[in-house]
Design a protein around this motif. Sequence first.
Motif, PDB file in Angstrom:
ATOM      1  N   ILE A 174       6.849  -9.284  -4.599  1.00  0.00           N
ATOM      2  CA  ILE A 174       6.820  -8.766  -3.237  1.00  0.00           C
ATOM      3  C   ILE A 174       7.672  -7.511  -3.241  1.00  0.00           C
ATOM      4  CG2 ILE A 174       7.456  -9.201  -0.841  1.00  0.00           C
ATOM      5  CD1 ILE A 174       6.934 -12.180  -1.402  1.00  0.00           C
ATOM      6  N   ASP A 184      -3.129  -0.914  -0.430  1.00  0.00           N
ATOM      7  CA  ASP A 184      -2.813   0.173  -1.368  1.00  0.00           C
ATOM      8  C   ASP A 184      -2.989  -0.322  -2.796  1.00  0.00           C
ATOM      9  OD1 ASP A 184      -2.196   1.937   0.634  1.00  0.00           O
ATOM     10  OD2 ASP A 184      -0.020   1.707   0.453  1.00  0.00           O
ATOM     11  N   PRO A 217       9.580  -4.185  -1.607  1.00  0.00           N
ATOM     12  CA  PRO A 217      10.277  -3.880  -0.362  1.00  0.00           C
ATOM     13  C   PRO A 217       9.503  -2.875   0.484  1.00  0.00           C
ATOM     14  CG  PRO A 217      11.477  -3.003  -2.258  1.00  0.00           C
ATOM     15  CD  PRO A 217      10.314  -3.762  -2.783  1.00  0.00           C
ATOM     16  N   LYS A 218       9.586  -3.029   1.795  1.00  0.00           N
ATOM     17  CA  LYS A 218       8.839  -2.148   2.702  1.00  0.00           C
ATOM     18  C   LYS A 218       9.336  -0.709   2.644  1.00  0.00           C
ATOM     19  CE  LYS A 218      11.636  -3.358   6.719  1.00  0.00           C
ATOM     20  NZ  LYS A 218      11.620  -3.937   8.044  1.00  0.00           N
ATOM     21  N   GLU A 219      10.557  -0.508   2.129  1.00  0.00           N
ATOM     22  CA  GLU A 219      11.100   0.845   2.016  1.00  0.00           C
ATOM     23  C   GLU A 219      10.267   1.727   1.093  1.00  0.00           C
ATOM     24  OE1 GLU A 219      13.096  -1.926   1.473  1.00  0.00           O
ATOM     25  OE2 GLU A 219      14.041  -1.906   3.439  1.00  0.00           O
ATOM     26  N   LEU A 220       9.411   1.132   0.278  1.00  0.00           N
ATOM     27  CA  LEU A 220       8.558   1.921  -0.607  1.00  0.00           C
ATOM     28  C   LEU A 220       7.434   2.617   0.151  1.00  0.00           C
ATOM     29  CD1 LEU A 220       8.266  -0.449  -3.700  1.00  0.00           C
ATOM     30  CD2 LEU A 220       9.738   1.542  -3.406  1.00  0.00           C
ATOM     31  N   GLY A 221       7.194   2.210   1.396  1.00  0.00           N
ATOM     32  CA  GLY A 221       6.183   2.858   2.220  1.00  0.00           C
ATOM     33  C   GLY A 221       4.752   2.472   1.880  1.00  0.00           C
ATOM     34  N   LEU A 222       4.573   1.348   1.226  1.00  0.00           N
ATOM     35  CA  LEU A 222       3.225   0.887   0.883  1.00  0.00           C
ATOM     36  C   LEU A 222       2.646   0.086   2.034  1.00  0.00           C
ATOM     37  CD1 LEU A 222       4.062  -0.272  -2.732  1.00  0.00           C
ATOM     38  CD2 LEU A 222       2.922   1.841  -2.058  1.00  0.00           C
ATOM     39  N   THR A 223       1.327   0.084   2.128  1.00  0.00           N
ATOM     40  CA  THR A 223       0.658  -0.696   3.162  1.00  0.00           C
ATOM     41  C   THR A 223      -0.340  -1.646   2.519  1.00  0.00           C
ATOM     42  OG1 THR A 223      -1.038   1.000   3.466  1.00  0.00           O
ATOM     43  CG2 THR A 223       0.888   1.133   4.903  1.00  0.00           C
ATOM     44  N   ASN A 224      -0.787  -2.611   3.286  1.00  0.00           N
ATOM     45  CA  ASN A 224      -1.748  -3.589   2.803  1.00  0.00           C
ATOM     46  C   ASN A 224      -3.006  -2.883   2.302  1.00  0.00           C
ATOM     47  OD1 ASN A 224      -2.869  -6.106   2.304  1.00  0.00           O
ATOM     48  ND2 ASN A 224      -3.713  -6.265   4.352  1.00  0.00           N
ATOM     49  N   THR A 258       2.850   5.410  -7.671  1.00  0.00           N
ATOM     50  CA  THR A 258       2.278   5.504  -6.321  1.00  0.00           C
ATOM     51  C   THR A 258       1.812   6.914  -5.994  1.00  0.00           C
ATOM     52  OG1 THR A 258       4.451   5.891  -5.344  1.00  0.00           O
ATOM     53  CG2 THR A 258       3.721   3.606  -5.477  1.00  0.00           C
TER      54      THR A 258
END
Length: 82
Positions: free
Chosen positions: A16, A27, A18-25, A42
């Motif tokens: 999982i 990707d 971290p959301k700080e990477l700026g990825l979205t469902n 990325t």
Amino acid sequence: MKPIKVRNIGNSVGIILPKELGLTNGDIIQTEKKGNLFILDTSEIAREHDRKLIEDSFADFEKELIVSESKMKATFEKYGWQ
């Protein structure tokens, strides 16, 4: 960045991020393995994001939603805009 824990997901393992990477469902991350090093790339996601911003800007321009500074000044000078 903090460590990422590997977890069981069905018969596989996963991570999982971290959301700080700026990825979205949805990707898709390019991966590469060099010895014991895993590289998560990325750059393609960033390129797609930039491409979408550019296409949205062209759509705004075609719909005349972009206004020049001189037109803004002419429109709002009666309100004291200088």
